[in-house]
Design a protein around this motif. Sequence first.
Motif, PDB file in Angstrom:
ATOM      1  N   LEU A 133       0.815  -1.104   0.023  1.00 59.15           N
ATOM      2  CA  LEU A 133       0.123   0.104   0.105  1.00 59.15           C
ATOM      3  C   LEU A 133       0.878   1.274   0.111  1.00 59.15           C
ATOM      4  O   LEU A 133       0.649   2.260  -0.655  1.00 59.15           O
ATOM      5  CB  LEU A 133      -0.920  -0.013   1.361  1.00 59.15           C
ATOM      6  CG  LEU A 133      -2.161  -0.899   0.999  1.00 59.15           C
ATOM      7  CD1 LEU A 133      -2.797  -0.958   2.620  1.00 59.15           C
ATOM      8  CD2 LEU A 133      -3.046  -0.222   0.191  1.00 59.15           C
ATOM      9  N   GLU A 134       2.031   1.287   0.744  1.00 57.54           N
ATOM     10  CA  GLU A 134       2.811   2.248   0.788  1.00 57.54           C
ATOM     11  C   GLU A 134       3.572   2.833  -0.540  1.00 57.54           C
ATOM     12  O   GLU A 134       3.512   3.780  -0.946  1.00 57.54           O
ATOM     13  CB  GLU A 134       3.968   2.331   1.718  1.00 57.54           C
ATOM     14  CG  GLU A 134       4.692   3.191   2.155  1.00 57.54           C
ATOM     15  CD  GLU A 134       5.905   3.277   3.464  1.00 57.54           C
ATOM     16  OE1 GLU A 134       6.346   4.073   3.718  1.00 57.54           O
ATOM     17  OE2 GLU A 134       6.139   1.990   3.499  1.00 57.54           O
ATOM     18  N   GLU A 135       3.978   1.815  -1.118  1.00 61.17           N
ATOM     19  CA  GLU A 135       4.330   1.775  -2.583  1.00 61.17           C
ATOM     20  C   GLU A 135       3.048   2.529  -3.690  1.00 61.17           C
ATOM     21  O   GLU A 135       3.754   3.311  -4.288  1.00 61.17           O
ATOM     22  CB  GLU A 135       5.109   0.439  -2.807  1.00 61.17           C
ATOM     23  CG  GLU A 135       5.519   0.593  -4.595  1.00 61.17           C
ATOM     24  CD  GLU A 135       6.268  -0.642  -4.882  1.00 61.17           C
ATOM     25  OE1 GLU A 135       6.447  -0.940  -6.077  1.00 61.17           O
ATOM     26  OE2 GLU A 135       6.054  -1.783  -4.041  1.00 61.17           O
ATOM     27  N   ASP A 150      -8.173   8.955  -0.511  1.00 58.48           N
ATOM     28  CA  ASP A 150      -9.219   7.692  -0.116  1.00 58.48           C
ATOM     29  C   ASP A 150      -9.142   6.824  -1.076  1.00 58.48           C
ATOM     30  O   ASP A 150      -9.234   6.923  -2.205  1.00 58.48           O
ATOM     31  CB  ASP A 150     -10.490   8.594   0.000  1.00 58.48           C
ATOM     32  CG  ASP A 150     -10.807   9.265   1.167  1.00 58.48           C
ATOM     33  OD1 ASP A 150      -9.930   9.154   2.142  1.00 58.48           O
ATOM     34  OD2 ASP A 150     -11.773   9.925   1.355  1.00 58.48           O
ATOM     35  N   LEU A 151      -9.049   5.406  -0.588  1.00 57.94           N
ATOM     36  CA  LEU A 151      -8.914   4.070  -1.445  1.00 57.94           C
ATOM     37  C   LEU A 151      -9.899   2.961  -0.982  1.00 57.94           C
ATOM     38  O   LEU A 151     -10.285   2.891   0.009  1.00 57.94           O
ATOM     39  CB  LEU A 151      -7.537   3.555  -1.048  1.00 57.94           C
ATOM     40  CG  LEU A 151      -6.418   4.673  -1.118  1.00 57.94           C
ATOM     41  CD1 LEU A 151      -5.209   3.873  -0.589  1.00 57.94           C
ATOM     42  CD2 LEU A 151      -6.199   5.040  -2.761  1.00 57.94           C
ATOM     43  N   ARG A 152     -10.141   2.329  -2.184  1.00 57.69           N
ATOM     44  CA  ARG A 152     -11.038   1.248  -1.801  1.00 57.69           C
ATOM     45  C   ARG A 152      -9.989   0.059  -2.058  1.00 57.69           C
ATOM     46  O   ARG A 152      -8.818  -0.051  -2.755  1.00 57.69           O
ATOM     47  CB  ARG A 152     -11.792   0.771  -3.295  1.00 57.69           C
ATOM     48  CG  ARG A 152     -12.680  -0.258  -3.080  1.00 57.69           C
ATOM     49  CD  ARG A 152     -13.226  -0.850  -4.362  1.00 57.69           C
ATOM     50  NE  ARG A 152     -14.139  -2.033  -4.181  1.00 57.69           N
ATOM     51  CZ  ARG A 152     -13.626  -3.164  -4.091  1.00 57.69           C
ATOM     52  NH1 ARG A 152     -12.247  -3.441  -4.074  1.00 57.69           N
ATOM     53  NH2 ARG A 152     -14.545  -4.241  -3.882  1.00 57.69           N
ATOM     54  N   LEU A 165     -10.081   3.333   3.163  1.00 59.92           N
ATOM     55  CA  LEU A 165      -8.945   3.570   3.776  1.00 59.92           C
ATOM     56  C   LEU A 165      -8.432   4.972   3.236  1.00 59.92           C
ATOM     57  O   LEU A 165      -8.355   5.534   2.184  1.00 59.92           O
ATOM     58  CB  LEU A 165      -7.784   2.490   2.929  1.00 59.92           C
ATOM     59  CG  LEU A 165      -7.546   1.339   3.969  1.00 59.92           C
ATOM     60  CD1 LEU A 165      -8.909   0.501   3.831  1.00 59.92           C
ATOM     61  CD2 LEU A 165      -6.427   0.230   3.023  1.00 59.92           C
ATOM     62  N   GLY A 166      -7.739   5.873   4.453  1.00 57.98           N
ATOM     63  CA  GLY A 166      -7.501   6.962   4.117  1.00 57.98           C
ATOM     64  C   GLY A 166      -5.751   7.085   4.343  1.00 57.98           C
ATOM     65  O   GLY A 166      -5.487   6.870   5.372  1.00 57.98           O
ATOM     66  N   ALA A 167      -5.458   7.028   3.271  1.00 59.69           N
ATOM     67  CA  ALA A 167      -3.758   6.909   3.323  1.00 59.69           C
ATOM     68  C   ALA A 167      -3.166   8.291   3.190  1.00 59.69           C
ATOM     69  O   ALA A 167      -3.434   9.121   2.115  1.00 59.69           O
ATOM     70  CB  ALA A 167      -3.351   6.275   1.954  1.00 59.69           C
ATOM     71  N   LEU A 209      -2.096   5.666   7.874  1.00 56.15           N
ATOM     72  CA  LEU A 209      -3.474   5.248   7.498  1.00 56.15           C
ATOM     73  C   LEU A 209      -4.398   5.350   8.549  1.00 56.15           C
ATOM     74  O   LEU A 209      -4.336   5.292   9.721  1.00 56.15           O
ATOM     75  CB  LEU A 209      -3.465   3.787   7.336  1.00 56.15           C
ATOM     76  CG  LEU A 209      -4.523   2.957   6.913  1.00 56.15           C
ATOM     77  CD1 LEU A 209      -5.091   3.492   5.420  1.00 56.15           C
ATOM     78  CD2 LEU A 209      -4.541   1.326   7.072  1.00 56.15           C
ATOM     79  N   GLY A 210      -5.640   6.023   7.983  1.00 57.64           N
ATOM     80  CA  GLY A 210      -6.775   6.065   9.027  1.00 57.64           C
ATOM     81  C   GLY A 210      -7.858   5.220   8.055  1.00 57.64           C
ATOM     82  O   GLY A 210      -8.108   5.282   7.149  1.00 57.64           O
TER      83      GLY A 210
END
Length: 380
Positions: A53-55, A106-108, A346-348, A358-359
């Motif tokens: 996810l970080e990448e 904001d991610l799915r 996911l709030g990255a 991440l939140g």
Amino acid sequence: MRREHGTPRPDWEKTIESQGLAYHRAAHPSGLFRPYWDESVHYVFSLDEVEALEEQVGELHEMCLSAAEHVVATGRFADFAIPEWAWEEVARSWERRDPHLYARFDLRYDGTGPARLLEYNADTPTSLVESSVVQWFWLQDVHPGADQWNSVHERLIERWRELRLPPGPTHFAFTNVDETGEEAMTVAYLQETAEQGGLRTMAIAMEDIGWDALNRRFVDVEQRPIRSAFKLYPWEWMLADEFGRHAVRHGTWVEPLWKTLLSNKALLAVLWELFPGHPNLLPAYLDGPRELTSYIAKPLLGREGASMRIVTPEGAQETPGSYGQEGYVFQGFEALPEFEGQRPVLGAWVVADEAAGLGIRETTGLITDDTSSFVPHLIA
């Protein structure tokens, strides 16, 4: 990625309020079956998932910067509903690379494939206190042997040290329109990180910022010049204000004027044009849904899930709101994944140009809005 249950800490309400989440009651509609901060559940990720996810977040941010470069180079400001008188100043802000601080994707994500970008909150993102501070202390209290994707606090302090702001105190501006206290506490937290980073700071309400026409500068209530200011106040509101023409030319604002290009949902369509078929993107268009049979129409400048319309072969549903006069983007619709009846977003977080943490907010509905709850996470 999995959702697990736990026992809330005794007096958890007082604990989170003492850590800055004083608005958790006021910011959440009454009558809901669960609180805004819900530590009776949490999400667990593997280290491999977090590193992936970080990448992906880092790559998405670089793609967004490329999109901003494209918009400026091609003059596509009208697609972003930016008033024509501000086009040149937006371009200059980008060309100067005016200093920026933070943002939130904001991610799915369901743990089985690449994360999908839903939107980029790059101008005035909130849920910062709970992401940076409150869930970290929850981790130390409840799971002291575990880790968390969370370097937001340290990176904010370091970023303030890096910024080259004009001499004098940096003003931190909130708006008196905020009735819940969320924005005031967010600004206070960021002011604290700036002070830890070595800046002199002063708090001010946006409504108390004045314009000194004789000396052509903004001033505070004591008539002190405002040379730099952090503002939790969206640029589209500033550009609609009578002082907007001064704001684009005078003072150093954080976030900068070029963030109007990343905080606008027209960005989603530009990204799809530049990177068609990218695994972290959903198809998106400005001129209509085109070939999409399932899509969501999002107002370019909408907030908190308002004024959206989901269309699928099974039917359509809308959320109330008054946004949309500025236009819409039509994005391919993929329902948020479901974990025990809840759907997380996911709030990255990105600080400067680096993925930082991440939140997670979750709700039972297809659209995350002000009825959603924030839940903490940990790395197994």
